[in-house]
Scaffold this active site. Structure first.
Site, PDB file in Angstrom:
ATOM      1  N   HIS A   1      51.480 118.199 -16.862  1.00 37.96           N
ATOM      2  CA  HIS A   1      51.315 118.256 -18.321  1.00 37.96           C
ATOM      3  C   HIS A   1      52.514 118.949 -18.974  1.00 37.96           C
ATOM      4  CE1 HIS A   1      46.890 118.498 -17.056  1.00 37.96           C
ATOM      5  NE2 HIS A   1      46.938 117.378 -17.750  1.00 37.96           N
TER       6      HIS A   1
ATOM      7  N   SER B   1      47.036 117.348 -10.372  1.00 41.64           N
ATOM      8  CA  SER B   1      45.890 116.863 -11.139  1.00 41.64           C
ATOM      9  C   SER B   1      45.009 118.053 -11.462  1.00 41.64           C
ATOM     10  CB  SER B   1      45.090 115.849 -10.312  1.00 41.64           C
ATOM     11  OG  SER B   1      43.810 115.651 -10.879  1.00 41.64           O
TER      12      SER B   1
HETATM   13  P1  AMP Z   1      44.851 114.419 -18.248  1.00 38.98           P
HETATM   14  O1  AMP Z   1      44.757 115.804 -18.793  1.00 38.98           O
HETATM   15  O2  AMP Z   1      44.513 114.306 -16.803  1.00 38.98           O
HETATM   16  O3  AMP Z   1      44.129 113.411 -19.114  1.00 38.98           O
HETATM   17  O4  AMP Z   1      46.392 114.023 -18.320  1.00 38.98           O
HETATM   18  C1  AMP Z   1      47.101 114.100 -19.535  1.00 38.98           C
HETATM   19  C2  AMP Z   1      48.435 113.439 -19.352  1.00 38.98           C
HETATM   20  O5  AMP Z   1      49.155 114.105 -18.323  1.00 38.98           O
HETATM   21  C3  AMP Z   1      48.322 111.960 -18.931  1.00 38.98           C
HETATM   22  O6  AMP Z   1      49.332 111.213 -19.590  1.00 38.98           O
HETATM   23  C4  AMP Z   1      48.576 112.033 -17.453  1.00 38.98           C
HETATM   24  O7  AMP Z   1      49.097 110.840 -16.907  1.00 38.98           O
HETATM   25  C5  AMP Z   1      49.594 113.150 -17.378  1.00 38.98           C
HETATM   26  N1  AMP Z   1      49.627 113.721 -16.043  1.00 38.98           N
HETATM   27  C6  AMP Z   1      48.571 114.166 -15.312  1.00 38.98           C
HETATM   28  N2  AMP Z   1      48.970 114.564 -14.098  1.00 38.98           N
HETATM   29  C7  AMP Z   1      50.307 114.344 -14.036  1.00 38.98           C
HETATM   30  C8  AMP Z   1      51.304 114.524 -13.020  1.00 38.98           C
HETATM   31  N3  AMP Z   1      51.006 115.022 -11.827  1.00 38.98           N
HETATM   32  N4  AMP Z   1      52.574 114.202 -13.331  1.00 38.98           N
HETATM   33  C9  AMP Z   1      52.897 113.698 -14.551  1.00 38.98           C
HETATM   34  N5  AMP Z   1      52.006 113.476 -15.530  1.00 38.98           N
HETATM   35  C10 AMP Z   1      50.732 113.801 -15.287  1.00 38.98           C
END
Ligand code: AMP
Length: 280
Positions: free
Chosen positions: A36, A185
């Site tokens: 993030h 994640s």
């Molecule tokens: P989330 O909070 O899981 O909904 O993710 C928010 C944003 O962060 C989304 O665009 C995800 O694809 C991105 N994101 C999550 N994990 C990663 C990662 N390991 N590397 C790059 N972007 C990420």
């Protein structure tokens, strides 16, 4: 860094920023990690103003999924967000986003939302595209930043932006990984130590497929079988899907001619993890 918890507060903050500034927007569900933060830093580098949203969006979770168990820590998140360059943090309640309940949806139809995660989570992308649309309508970003980690989400959002002529540029940032290769994640914290250890097989199996592809192997079936057998060798894994598709359209292919996406989703007892690699 300003914090807005309501739509009214968000509007006041955006009015103070003014319409002549470029806005980089990073939508997240919080429990921030370096993946993030890379998106926030990219937005900060390329725009006048960086807006981050933290919203665990109920409409993208089906009944029985991990909406309640999803990790949350607003105080820690707000400190990390500020340090990474966020100017405005939007942290709404579901009633702010869906004031009349969730009754109007934006849905990208077709195979692109039915494959991969769409098979086991048939309503997921409808929730994602709906909330991203609502957030775009509230924030009017110049650029919006998404992670390649959620490759299908990127493909679906790009299609939605094209189809609806939304005035925003979608910027995709590479996957950020732990030192041992596990894709970062928010859900990694839900793994027990043995699961965390076995979860390494996701990135390892994709890296093996990538190496085979670079060595000249172009058969999708062969590469998929290799990934499946490597993941299955770990007893705590339960494969949701392993697939290799056209990178842009997510259409099925038999051999790799143009860039392809190799993507996996694997369940551990309570936690489902995603990873992918681009074969180019
Ligand atoms: P989330 O909070 O899981 O909904 O993710 C928010 C944003 O962060 C989304 O665009 C995800 O694809 C991105 N994101 C999550 N994990 C990663 C990662 N390991 N590397 C790059 N972007 C990420």
């Amino acid at each position: 860094m300003k914090i807005a918890k309501t739509v009214a507060e968000l509007k006041t903050c955006l009015e103070a920023i003014g319409k002549d500034k470029t806005i980089g927007f990073v939508p997240t569900m919080g429990y921030l990690h370096d993946g993030h933060l890379a998106l926030i830093k990219a937005a900060h580098a390329e725009n006048d103003v960086t807006v981050l949203s933290i919203f665990v969006n109920p409409t993208q979770f089906a009944p029985g999924e991990d909406l309640d168990a999803y990790p949350r820590d607003f105080d820690r998140d707000s400190q990390l967000a500020k340090a990474a360059g966020t100017d405005l943090l939007f942290f709404p309640d579901p009633t702010e986003i869906y004031p009349t309940g969730a009754s109007t949806f934006v849905e990208v139809d077709g195979e692109i939302t039915k494959k991969l995660c769409g098979q086991s989570r048939p309503t997921h992308f409808k929730g994602v595209t709906t909330v991203v649309n609502i957030l775009f309508n509230l924030i009017y970003p110049t650029r919006a930043y998404f992670g390649q980690k959620d490759a299908q989400q990127v493909a679906v959002i790009k299609k939605m932006v094209r189809d609806l002529h939304l005035p925003v540029q979608i910027i995709v940032c590479p996957i950020v990984r732990e030192a041992d290769g596990l894709a970062m994640s928010s859900r990694n914290v839900l793994l027990n130590p043995e699961e965390r250890n076995q979860a390494l097989v996701l990135s390892q199996s994709l890296a093996s497929a990538g190496a085979l592809y670079q060595a000249g192997e172009g058969s999708v079936k062969f590469l998929k079988d290799k990934i499946v057998s490597q993941i299955s060798s770990m007893p705590l894994t339960c494969i949701d899907y392993v697939d290799i598709l056209d990178f842009e359209t997510l259409e099925s292919i038999e051999s790799i001619a143009s860039p392809a996406l190799a993507a996996v989703a694997v369940r551990f007892e309570k936690t489902r993890l995603l990873d992918n690699i681009i074969l180019d």
